[in-house]
Design a protein around this motif. Structure first.
Motif, PDB file in Angstrom:
ATOM      1  N   ALA A 247      12.106   1.934 -18.205  1.00 22.95           N
ATOM      2  CA  ALA A 247      12.030   1.640 -16.767  1.00 22.95           C
ATOM      3  C   ALA A 247      10.637   1.109 -16.451  1.00 22.95           C
ATOM      4  N   LYS A 248      10.526   0.253 -15.448  1.00 22.30           N
ATOM      5  CA  LYS A 248       9.205  -0.298 -15.153  1.00 22.30           C
ATOM      6  C   LYS A 248       8.296   0.764 -14.538  1.00 22.30           C
ATOM      7  N   MET A 249       7.014   0.665 -14.831  1.00 18.55           N
ATOM      8  CA  MET A 249       6.043   1.543 -14.176  1.00 18.55           C
ATOM      9  C   MET A 249       6.028   1.150 -12.711  1.00 18.55           C
ATOM     10  N   SER A 250       6.195   2.118 -11.824  1.00 16.54           N
ATOM     11  CA  SER A 250       6.320   1.791 -10.410  1.00 16.54           C
ATOM     12  C   SER A 250       5.608   2.826  -9.556  1.00 16.54           C
ATOM     13  N   LYS A 251       4.935   2.338  -8.513  1.00 13.20           N
ATOM     14  CA  LYS A 251       4.219   3.242  -7.612  1.00 13.20           C
ATOM     15  C   LYS A 251       5.159   4.268  -7.034  1.00 13.20           C
ATOM     16  N   SER A 252       6.336   3.808  -6.604  1.00 13.08           N
ATOM     17  CA  SER A 252       7.200   4.707  -5.858  1.00 13.08           C
ATOM     18  C   SER A 252       8.231   5.410  -6.734  1.00 13.08           C
ATOM     19  N   ALA A 253       8.563   4.855  -7.896  1.00 15.87           N
ATOM     20  CA  ALA A 253       9.644   5.447  -8.684  1.00 15.87           C
ATOM     21  C   ALA A 253       9.166   6.256  -9.877  1.00 15.87           C
TER      22      ALA A 253
ATOM     23  N   PRO B 272       0.841  -1.208   0.000  1.00 17.31           N
ATOM     24  CA  PRO B 272       0.000   0.000   0.000  1.00 17.31           C
ATOM     25  C   PRO B 272       0.872   1.252   0.000  1.00 17.31           C
ATOM     26  N   THR B 273       1.677   1.397  -1.048  1.00 12.75           N
ATOM     27  CA  THR B 273       2.644   2.504  -1.081  1.00 12.75           C
ATOM     28  C   THR B 273       2.184   3.677  -1.940  1.00 12.75           C
ATOM     29  N   ALA B 274       0.942   3.656  -2.393  1.00 12.05           N
ATOM     30  CA  ALA B 274       0.453   4.782  -3.194  1.00 12.05           C
ATOM     31  C   ALA B 274      -1.044   4.915  -2.991  1.00 12.05           C
TER      32      ALA B 274
ATOM     33  N   LYS C 148       4.713  -7.148 -18.476  1.00  7.93           N
ATOM     34  CA  LYS C 148       5.496  -6.141 -17.773  1.00  7.93           C
ATOM     35  C   LYS C 148       5.251  -4.797 -18.448  1.00  7.93           C
ATOM     36  N   ILE C 149       4.803  -3.835 -17.676  1.00  9.94           N
ATOM     37  CA  ILE C 149       4.448  -2.537 -18.225  1.00  9.94           C
ATOM     38  C   ILE C 149       5.507  -1.522 -17.805  1.00  9.94           C
ATOM     39  N   THR C 150       5.912  -0.691 -18.746  1.00  8.57           N
ATOM     40  CA  THR C 150       6.942   0.297 -18.422  1.00  8.57           C
ATOM     41  C   THR C 150       6.335   1.698 -18.265  1.00  8.57           C
TER      42      THR C 150
ATOM     43  N   GLU D 296       8.287 -10.026 -13.575  1.00 11.20           N
ATOM     44  CA  GLU D 296       9.732 -10.091 -13.788  1.00 11.20           C
ATOM     45  C   GLU D 296      10.507  -9.480 -12.621  1.00 11.20           C
ATOM     46  N   ASP D 297       9.977  -8.354 -12.096  1.00 12.05           N
ATOM     47  CA  ASP D 297      10.712  -7.617 -11.073  1.00 12.05           C
ATOM     48  C   ASP D 297      10.844  -8.401  -9.767  1.00 12.05           C
ATOM     49  N   GLN D 298      10.072  -9.481  -9.614  1.00 12.94           N
ATOM     50  CA  GLN D 298      10.115 -10.221  -8.354  1.00 12.94           C
ATOM     51  C   GLN D 298      10.775 -11.599  -8.477  1.00 12.94           C
TER      52      GLN D 298
ATOM     53  N   PHE E 234      -3.416   1.686  -7.067  1.00  7.80           N
ATOM     54  CA  PHE E 234      -2.594   0.782  -7.858  1.00  7.80           C
ATOM     55  C   PHE E 234      -2.505   1.341  -9.268  1.00  7.80           C
ATOM     56  N   HIS E 235      -1.571   0.780 -10.056  1.00  5.08           N
ATOM     57  CA  HIS E 235      -1.394   1.300 -11.411  1.00  5.08           C
ATOM     58  C   HIS E 235      -1.598   0.211 -12.453  1.00  5.08           C
ATOM     59  N   LEU E 236      -1.570   0.661 -13.674  1.00 13.77           N
ATOM     60  CA  LEU E 236      -1.800  -0.234 -14.808  1.00 13.77           C
ATOM     61  C   LEU E 236      -0.853  -1.438 -14.806  1.00 13.77           C
TER      62      LEU E 236
END
Ligand code: ATP
Ligand code: MG
Length: 339
Positions: A201-207, A7-9, A192-194, A155-157, A12-14
């Motif tokens: 770069a990957k689409m990321s809640k925090s980055a 729950p960092t945002a 994997k969505i960028t 992929e990121d995990q 959630f995102h696409l």
């Protein structure tokens, strides 16, 4: 099957949706599922308590709105089941310092945080993740290593899941069979969505920057705008080419996943028409997908008592499974029983 989301945002995102959450819903049909809002993970970087509280509720509401069914899936908040932290400590004592240091997500996130912001919690994040998974070993103890425990991971995990497998095997070898050795499950259609502005770069809640990310709970106006402004290239061809056309390729992947249309068919449909129409149609598709989810989420958040009841019920069920596993673990490790 076990999976978690931070729950960092505020939404959630696409990428979360296409890479993970859509499959959570599908997997309920075929698996016994545990879905966890991982608030312990969310405090590995500096956080605001009021925001965390709010975001945890919004996260749970979004999952329900997407179709997670609390009758079939066990939906719960990680901190409601203290065994996660307990097992994490024990597994941490089996993890090499260098082994943890090789995790690329840690390297990325710590580089962003700087030395002062890089906590021990961020370093041991993958160990906690291993605990999250292994606690839900079906039938912990003798025979556990033969049992199937699936983890749908993007992929990121992957690297984190590999560490989890290593720790499960190491624990089983050293102390006797206790855990299942979890398998990465790459669900059909997971993508994997960028980042829309930085398509390598990957689409990321925090980055990701706000312009680079499509939030599930976003209003249609900004959603459309972001897709129309997504970075592409100086060409005009709607063509899948990861290396030279990362932006367009990302948009094609999103389109294909949402519409269920194979990429070659899309390339053909938009041949010669430039990026404008392609982006416009994609924007409509995204809006149509997320509008009902946004509306349901808001409705669920209007009745907090009901939401709290669902989470309490989920925590009770998850807690039973976790307690069963920890009983075996404590005994194996040599902790004296309370009698
Ligand atoms: P944070 O930046 O806080 O780490 P995140 O966007 O990476 O957030 P997580 O909560 O870490 O999201 O991950 C939730 C799930 O979403 C995981 O299964 C992860 O693999 C998946 N996921 C995250 N980002 C993407 C993405 N860009 N494309 C596909 N799947 C993704
Ligand atoms: Mg992440």
């Amino acid at each position: 099957m076990l999976s978690g989301i931070q729950p960092t945002a505020d939404s959630f995102h696409l990428g979360n949706y296409l890479g993970a959450l859509r499959q959570w819903v599908a997997m309920q049909e075929t698996h016994q599922t545990f879905y966890c809002v991982v608030d312990l993970h969310a405090i590995t970087v500096k956080h605001d308590p009021a925001l965390l509280r709010r975001r945890t509720k919004v996260a749970a509401a979004q999952l329900l709105a997407m179709g997670v069914d609390p009758e079939r899936a066990t939906l719960f908040v990680q901190s409601h089941v203290p065994e996660h932290a307990e097992l994490s400590w024990i597994l941490g004592c089996l993890t090499g310092f260098g082994e943890a240091g090789r995790m690329t997500q840690f390297k990325d996130k710590s580089a962003k945080q700087g030395t002062a912001g890089t906590t021990v919690g961020l370093f041991t994040y993958p160990v906690l993740q291993a605990a999250d998974i292994l606690l839900y070993t079906p039938g912990p103890g003798e025979g556990a290593a033969e049992r199937v425990l699936r983890v749908p991971v993007g992929e990121d995990q992957r690297q984190h899941l590999e560490l989890t497998r290593t720790l499960a095997q190491r624990f089983n070898q050293r102390f006797g069979e206790t855990f299942a050795v979890p398998e990465a499950y790459i669900p059909e259609g997971a993508a994997k969505i960028t980042d829309l502005q930085e398509p390598t770069a990957k689409m990321s809640k925090s980055a990701s920057s706000p312009q680079g990310i499509i939030d599930v709970l976003e209003e249609p106006g900004p959603m459309r705008k972001k897709i129309m402004r997504a970075v592409t290239d100086t060409g005009t061809e709607v063509r899948y080419d990861e290396e030279n056309k990362a932006g367009v390729t990302n948009l094609l992947r999103i389109y294909s996943a949402l519409a269920g249309t194979p990429v070659p068919e899309l390339e053909e449909r938009y041949a010669g028409s430039g990026y404008g129409q392609f982006k416009k149609d994609l924007a409509q598709l995204v809006v149509d997908t997320f509008t009902p989810i946004r509306e349901r989420t808001h409705k669920l958040l209007d009745d907090e008592d009901q939401l709290d009841r669902i989470l309490a019920d989920g925590a009770a069920r998850a807690g039973e499974a976790a307690a069963r596993t920890m009983e075996v673990v404590r005994d194996r490790v040599g902790f004296v029983g309370r009698g």
